[in-house]
Write a protein that holds these residues in place. Structure first.
Motif, mmCIF file in Angstrom:
data_model
loop_
_atom_site.group_PDB
_atom_site.id
_atom_site.type_symbol
_atom_site.label_atom_id
_atom_site.label_comp_id
_atom_site.label_asym_id
_atom_site.label_seq_id
_atom_site.Cartn_x
_atom_site.Cartn_y
_atom_site.Cartn_z
ATOM 1 N N VAL A 299 0.836 -1.202 0.000
ATOM 2 C CA VAL A 299 0.000 0.000 0.000
ATOM 3 C C VAL A 299 0.871 1.253 0.000
ATOM 4 O O VAL A 299 0.648 2.186 -0.781
ATOM 5 C CB VAL A 299 -0.946 0.013 1.220
ATOM 6 C CG1 VAL A 299 -1.698 1.337 1.299
ATOM 7 C CG2 VAL A 299 -1.921 -1.147 1.151
ATOM 8 N N LEU A 300 1.864 1.284 0.871
ATOM 9 C CA LEU A 300 2.746 2.448 0.960
ATOM 10 C C LEU A 300 3.544 2.634 -0.324
ATOM 11 O O LEU A 300 3.779 3.763 -0.773
ATOM 12 C CB LEU A 300 3.683 2.304 2.159
ATOM 13 C CG LEU A 300 2.998 2.324 3.534
ATOM 14 C CD1 LEU A 300 4.006 2.068 4.653
ATOM 15 C CD2 LEU A 300 2.277 3.644 3.765
ATOM 16 N N THR A 301 3.946 1.521 -0.955
ATOM 17 C CA THR A 301 4.657 1.613 -2.237
ATOM 18 C C THR A 301 3.751 2.216 -3.299
ATOM 19 O O THR A 301 4.188 3.047 -4.114
ATOM 20 C CB THR A 301 5.149 0.218 -2.680
ATOM 21 O OG1 THR A 301 6.112 -0.258 -1.732
ATOM 22 C CG2 THR A 301 5.779 0.275 -4.069
ATOM 23 N N HIS A 302 2.496 1.807 -3.300
ATOM 24 C CA HIS A 302 1.548 2.378 -4.258
ATOM 25 C C HIS A 302 1.468 3.890 -4.108
ATOM 26 O O HIS A 302 1.578 4.629 -5.096
ATOM 27 C CB HIS A 302 0.153 1.780 -4.060
ATOM 28 C CG HIS A 302 -0.928 2.607 -4.679
ATOM 29 N ND1 HIS A 302 -1.102 2.697 -6.050
ATOM 30 C CD2 HIS A 302 -1.870 3.436 -4.129
ATOM 31 C CE1 HIS A 302 -2.101 3.517 -6.314
ATOM 32 N NE2 HIS A 302 -2.588 3.983 -5.170
ATOM 33 N N TYR A 303 1.275 4.358 -2.880
ATOM 34 C CA TYR A 303 1.102 5.800 -2.692
ATOM 35 C C TYR A 303 2.376 6.588 -2.961
ATOM 36 O O TYR A 303 2.319 7.733 -3.404
ATOM 37 C CB TYR A 303 0.588 6.091 -1.285
ATOM 38 C CG TYR A 303 -0.891 5.831 -1.139
ATOM 39 C CD1 TYR A 303 -1.821 6.575 -1.865
ATOM 40 C CD2 TYR A 303 -1.362 4.829 -0.311
ATOM 41 C CE1 TYR A 303 -3.175 6.328 -1.762
ATOM 42 C CE2 TYR A 303 -2.726 4.570 -0.190
ATOM 43 C CZ TYR A 303 -3.625 5.325 -0.920
ATOM 44 O OH TYR A 303 -4.967 5.073 -0.838
ATOM 45 N N SER A 304 3.522 5.978 -2.721
ATOM 46 C CA SER A 304 4.771 6.720 -2.927
ATOM 47 C C SER A 304 5.230 6.703 -4.384
ATOM 48 O O SER A 304 5.817 7.675 -4.865
ATOM 49 C CB SER A 304 5.882 6.149 -2.040
ATOM 50 O OG SER A 304 6.142 4.797 -2.362
ATOM 51 N N TYR A 318 -1.538 14.873 -5.927
ATOM 52 C CA TYR A 318 -0.543 15.619 -6.706
ATOM 53 C C TYR A 318 0.341 16.432 -5.779
ATOM 54 O O TYR A 318 -0.134 17.098 -4.854
ATOM 55 C CB TYR A 318 -1.221 16.562 -7.699
ATOM 56 C CG TYR A 318 -1.720 15.865 -8.944
ATOM 57 C CD1 TYR A 318 -0.864 15.619 -10.010
ATOM 58 C CD2 TYR A 318 -3.049 15.460 -9.033
ATOM 59 C CE1 TYR A 318 -1.326 14.985 -11.159
ATOM 60 C CE2 TYR A 318 -3.516 14.819 -10.178
ATOM 61 C CZ TYR A 318 -2.652 14.586 -11.229
ATOM 62 O OH TYR A 318 -3.116 13.948 -12.353
ATOM 63 N N GLN A 319 1.637 16.368 -6.009
ATOM 64 C CA GLN A 319 2.590 17.172 -5.254
ATOM 65 C C GLN A 319 2.612 18.595 -5.831
ATOM 66 O O GLN A 319 2.040 18.874 -6.880
ATOM 67 C CB GLN A 319 3.985 16.555 -5.349
ATOM 68 C CG GLN A 319 4.061 15.118 -4.891
ATOM 69 C CD GLN A 319 5.382 14.488 -5.252
ATOM 70 O OE1 GLN A 319 6.447 15.059 -5.031
ATOM 71 N NE2 GLN A 319 5.330 13.296 -5.841
ATOM 72 N N ASN A 320 3.331 19.469 -5.145
ATOM 73 C CA ASN A 320 3.422 20.861 -5.600
ATOM 74 C C ASN A 320 4.070 20.982 -6.974
ATOM 75 O O ASN A 320 3.793 21.919 -7.723
ATOM 76 C CB ASN A 320 4.210 21.699 -4.582
ATOM 77 C CG ASN A 320 3.443 21.868 -3.283
ATOM 78 O OD1 ASN A 320 2.215 21.802 -3.272
ATOM 79 N ND2 ASN A 320 4.162 22.080 -2.185
ATOM 80 N N ASN A 321 4.945 20.015 -7.299
ATOM 81 C CA ASN A 321 5.616 20.064 -8.606
ATOM 82 C C ASN A 321 4.797 19.390 -9.703
ATOM 83 O O ASN A 321 5.269 19.233 -10.832
ATOM 84 C CB ASN A 321 7.002 19.420 -8.516
ATOM 85 C CG ASN A 321 6.930 17.939 -8.124
ATOM 86 O OD1 ASN A 321 5.847 17.372 -8.004
ATOM 87 N ND2 ASN A 321 8.093 17.335 -7.902
ATOM 88 N N GLY A 322 3.583 18.985 -9.366
ATOM 89 C CA GLY A 322 2.709 18.372 -10.355
ATOM 90 C C GLY A 322 2.862 16.878 -10.497
ATOM 91 O O GLY A 322 2.129 16.243 -11.263
ATOM 92 N N GLY A 325 1.697 11.194 -6.423
ATOM 93 C CA GLY A 325 2.240 10.338 -5.368
ATOM 94 C C GLY A 325 2.584 11.085 -4.106
ATOM 95 O O GLY A 325 2.589 12.315 -4.050
ATOM 96 N N ILE A 326 2.881 10.299 -3.066
ATOM 97 C CA ILE A 326 3.245 10.842 -1.761
ATOM 98 C C ILE A 326 4.621 10.285 -1.411
ATOM 99 O O ILE A 326 4.730 9.135 -0.949
ATOM 100 C CB ILE A 326 2.222 10.428 -0.683
ATOM 101 C CG1 ILE A 326 0.815 10.865 -1.091
ATOM 102 C CG2 ILE A 326 2.584 11.016 0.674
ATOM 103 C CD1 ILE A 326 -0.285 10.326 -0.196
ATOM 104 N N PRO A 327 5.671 11.031 -1.668
ATOM 105 C CA PRO A 327 7.024 10.516 -1.424
ATOM 106 C C PRO A 327 7.220 10.093 0.029
ATOM 107 O O PRO A 327 6.837 10.805 0.955
ATOM 108 C CB PRO A 327 7.922 11.717 -1.770
ATOM 109 C CG PRO A 327 7.092 12.562 -2.668
ATOM 110 C CD PRO A 327 5.683 12.403 -2.190
ATOM 111 N N LEU A 328 7.813 8.915 0.208
ATOM 112 C CA LEU A 328 8.066 8.393 1.553
ATOM 113 C C LEU A 328 9.454 7.763 1.582
ATOM 114 O O LEU A 328 9.775 6.901 0.758
ATOM 115 C CB LEU A 328 7.027 7.330 1.928
ATOM 116 C CG LEU A 328 5.575 7.777 2.107
ATOM 117 C CD1 LEU A 328 4.661 6.567 2.226
ATOM 118 C CD2 LEU A 328 5.439 8.672 3.336
ATOM 119 N N SER A 329 10.258 8.181 2.529
ATOM 120 C CA SER A 329 11.558 7.542 2.722
ATOM 121 C C SER A 329 11.359 6.228 3.456
ATOM 122 O O SER A 329 10.280 5.963 4.009
ATOM 123 C CB SER A 329 12.484 8.459 3.523
ATOM 124 O OG SER A 329 12.029 8.547 4.873
#
Length: 359
Positions: A299-304, A318-322, A325-329
């Motif tokens: 699930v987390l891989t999907h969102y990131s 959508y991120q600010n750069n368009g 996804g939701i980047p996750l370390s």
């Protein structure tokens, strides 16, 4: 002779009087037995508001619990509601798509968790195809691929069981009716309240409950990155979103992948499905409406990195750069998982008051 008649009349009057008193006492007792029921909702959850058309009563909830775990509700007397909604799995079945229904066909959707249903007032099923718990019950009860029960036969079967005749008469004025089966099931399900996880006790400052540094970081990350949909103390907005698991939405399998559109016929609802609660999320794998993700890591891989673009994908993704996804370390992922574990409510999944009463 006259005196004898008078004595007889007095005796009859006394008998009628006593009989009337007994009837009134019985009515009073019945009213007292079927008293209103107020579930114990933890203070950090929203206030419990009872259903106006089907208010909770002690006898109604008791009956609903009996029915929920009774296999006689299925056409072959082999399946109960609990067959697909297991308490130990937060009332899910642990399967992506099960095939235990009477037809043996594999279902197109995963069995949703039954958690805090009293607040689910914006449609039920993954696409909101049912407006309330009462109407929802008839879906699985009558579906050929699920319980496949003839409702007239169900009424007849229940009427042959003295225990159920008594309980229905206590719970409802008109006794055994299929509509009352649905009402009783709905009453019981509205008592399936989960709000006693470690997180809850921490929020309420109870019993010295604490969250570790990593868990607190995870809580903050969920607040920042997930709460737009998994909002409030229910951890769901009870609304519908296209979270980018598909980019095309054909009408195969009776429109299964079209989501909310299947109900509203609004093109803006294509691919939108109901937001599940994050409560007890670590117990309710696999995930999504079709159980395509086996575990929380997927699930987390999907969102990131796996969100797919479409005309209806949620703008929140959508991120600010368009970029989607939701980047996750890796550290953020571990923190989120640590926190999600603290949303598991052990009291909920072991509570004997909502377990099988037939055992």
């Amino acid at each position: 002779m006259v005196n004898a008649k008078i004595i007889v009349l007095i005796a009859v009057a006394l008998v009628l009087s006593v009989s009337s008193c007994k009837k009134e006492e019985t009515d009073i007792i019945d009213q007292q037995v079927n008293e209103s029921y107020q579930p114990n909702a933890p203070s950090n959850l929203p206030a419990f508001i009872d259903d106006v058309d089907n208010p909770l009563t002690k006898e109604g909830v008791k009956l609903g619990r009996m029915l929920f775990y009774d296999k006689r509700l299925s056409g072959n007397n082999q399946l109960s509601c609990a067959s697909c909604h297991r308490q130990d799995l937060a009332f899910t079945d642990g399967l992506a798509l099960n095939n235990i229904g009477l037809s043996g066909a594999t279902l197109h959707r995963s069995a949703p968790a039954l958690i805090n249903m009293a607040w689910a007032k914006n449609g039920l099923f993954w696409d909101g195809g049912s407006t309330n718990l009462e109407s929802q019950a008839f879906g699985p009860l009558t579906s050929p691929d699920e319980m496949f029960q003839n409702l007239f036969e169900l009424e007849a079967e229940l009427k042959a069981i003295p225990m159920y005749v008594k309980q229905f008469n206590l719970a409802f004025k008109d006794g055994i009716k299929s509509a009352n089966v649905a009402k009783a099931l709905a009453q019981f399900q509205r008592t399936l309240i989960s709000g006693n996880s470690v997180y809850d006790k921490y929020k309420r400052k109870e019993n010295g409950a604490q969250l570790t540094t990593v868990e607190l970081q995870g809580m903050q990350l969920v607040e920042q990155k997930c709460k737009s949909c998994h909002s409030g103390e229910l951890f769901t907005d009870n609304s519908y979103h296209n979270n980018g698991i598909d980019s095309h939405f054909n009408d195969d399998l009776e429109g299964t992948y079209q989501g909310r559109f299947r109900v509203t016929f609004n093109p803006f609802d294509l691919g939108k499905f109901k937001t599940p609660s994050l409560r007890n999320i670590m117990l309710t794998a696999p995930y999504m409406h079709d159980g395509r993700f086996a575990n929380i890591d997927e699930v987390l891989t999907h969102y990131s990195s796996g969100v797919k673009a479409s005309s209806t994908v949620d703008q929140l993704l959508y991120q600010n750069n368009g970029q989607l996804g939701i980047p996750l370390s890796s550290l953020e992922r571990e923190a989120i998982k640590a926190f999600l574990n603290r949303l598991t409510d052990q009291e909920f999944i072991t509570n004997k008051n909502i377990s099988n009463p037939h055992l």
